[in-house]
Design a protein around this motif. Structure first.
Motif, PDB file in Angstrom:
ATOM      1  N   SER A 130      39.383  38.448  47.559  1.00  0.00           N
ATOM      2  CA  SER A 130      38.541  38.424  46.280  1.00  0.00           C
ATOM      3  C   SER A 130      37.983  39.821  46.133  1.00  0.00           C
ATOM      4  O   SER A 130      38.019  40.638  47.175  1.00  0.00           O
ATOM      5  N   ARG A 131      37.227  40.067  45.158  1.00  0.00           N
ATOM      6  CA  ARG A 131      36.834  41.537  44.597  1.00  0.00           C
ATOM      7  C   ARG A 131      35.779  42.066  45.728  1.00  0.00           C
ATOM      8  O   ARG A 131      35.522  43.029  45.882  1.00  0.00           O
ATOM      9  N   ASP A 132      35.122  41.224  46.245  1.00  0.00           N
ATOM     10  CA  ASP A 132      34.222  41.564  47.244  1.00  0.00           C
ATOM     11  C   ASP A 132      34.555  41.696  48.778  1.00  0.00           C
ATOM     12  O   ASP A 132      33.967  41.405  49.465  1.00  0.00           O
TER      13      ASP A 132
END
Length: 272
Positions: free
Chosen positions: A60-62
């Motif tokens: 994911s983006r994190d």
């Protein structure tokens, strides 16, 4: 990725006749191919793609803050899809740390770590050395991915493989190309290179299953006591394996299969 069962997940059960094989950073399930062929008939291999690697679940983006834990979560999800509660787990490098994390979460019947990552102290010289090696490896792989014809030359293959195997000429051209492609197209590696948090492998506090750590005698990636310091408190079995590199599955798949069979055979019943 692990193939999903046709009817979806059901009640989770132990899988004492199956072995989960976890590849390392920048690799793929293909590294286990010859090991799988050498396993005794009563053991079935399950070799997933670790999240953040070519062909696997995207992080994911994190990812900069949670990449390692996302990988563990994704492996648990895949086990759940197969309705597996606990399974024998084998991991190399990053896969070794992931194997220990699965054991910590109660998902392992036994664990065999082959040159596991995560034993260095955060911010240590050892960690900086590992990062520098991966930065260089990633840059070289990105260039060679665009010009794979260069990998036909034995001297180029030797230069690419020498850091990770004891006998580079024994690795085929096709497998060298796979190695370069996996290393070049690895989201998890890019995150680890760019963000310190993405390469912080949580210290293993305990293992809930019989565990063996096998260290490669010719390891040029995790070479030195600094690579082992973070595991000493676990008081698990440790063995040194001569004449294999950081990817012992490519140097001596028969020996690795024997190590797996021995670990499974001698695993005592463990509590969930």
């Amino acid at each position: 990725m692990i193939e999903q069962p046709s009817r979806g997940p059901g009640r989770r059960q132990d899988a004492p006749d199956r072995v989960l094989l976890l590849h390392g950073m920048g690799c793929g399930p293909w590294v286990w191919r010859e090991v799988e062929a050498a396993l005794p008939p009563h053991l079935t291999a399950v070799a997933p793609v670790v999240a953040g690697h070519r062909g696997g679940t995207r992080l994911s983006r994190d990812a900069a803050n949670s990449a390692p834990e996302q990988m563990v979560d994704d492996l648990e999800r895949q086990l759940d899809q197969l309705s597996i509660d606990r399974i024998h787990v084998v991991g190399n490098s990053l896969g070794g740390w992931l194997a220990l994390r699965l054991a910590e979460r109660g998902r392992a019947l036994s664990v065999l770590c082959l040159a596991p990552a995560g034993g260095w102290r955060p911010g240590s010289v050892g960690e900086k050395l590992v990062v520098s090696r991966f930065v260089l490896g990633h840059r070289v792989a990105r260039r060679l991915e665009r010009t794979p014809r260069f990998l036909r030359a034995a001297r180029v293959r030797r230069a690419v493989l020498a850091p990770v195997v004891h006998d580079p000429p024994a690795v085929t051209v096709a497998d060298t190309v796979r190695f370069v492609q996996d290393l070049a197209d690895c989201q998890a590696l890019r995150a680890a290179i760019g963000h310190a948090e993405a390469r912080q492998l949580t210290a293993i506090l305990r293992v809930g299953a019989p565990t063996t750590i096998a260290w490669s005698g010719d390891d040029r990636v995790l070479s030195g006591d600094w690579a082992r310091d973070g595991f000493r408190h676990l008081r698990v079995d440790e063995v040194d394996v001569p004449d294999v590199g950081h990817l012992p599955m490519l140097d001596d798949p028969g020996l690795v299969a024997e190590l797996i069979a021995n670990r499974v055979r001698t695993a005592a019943p463990s509590s969930p």
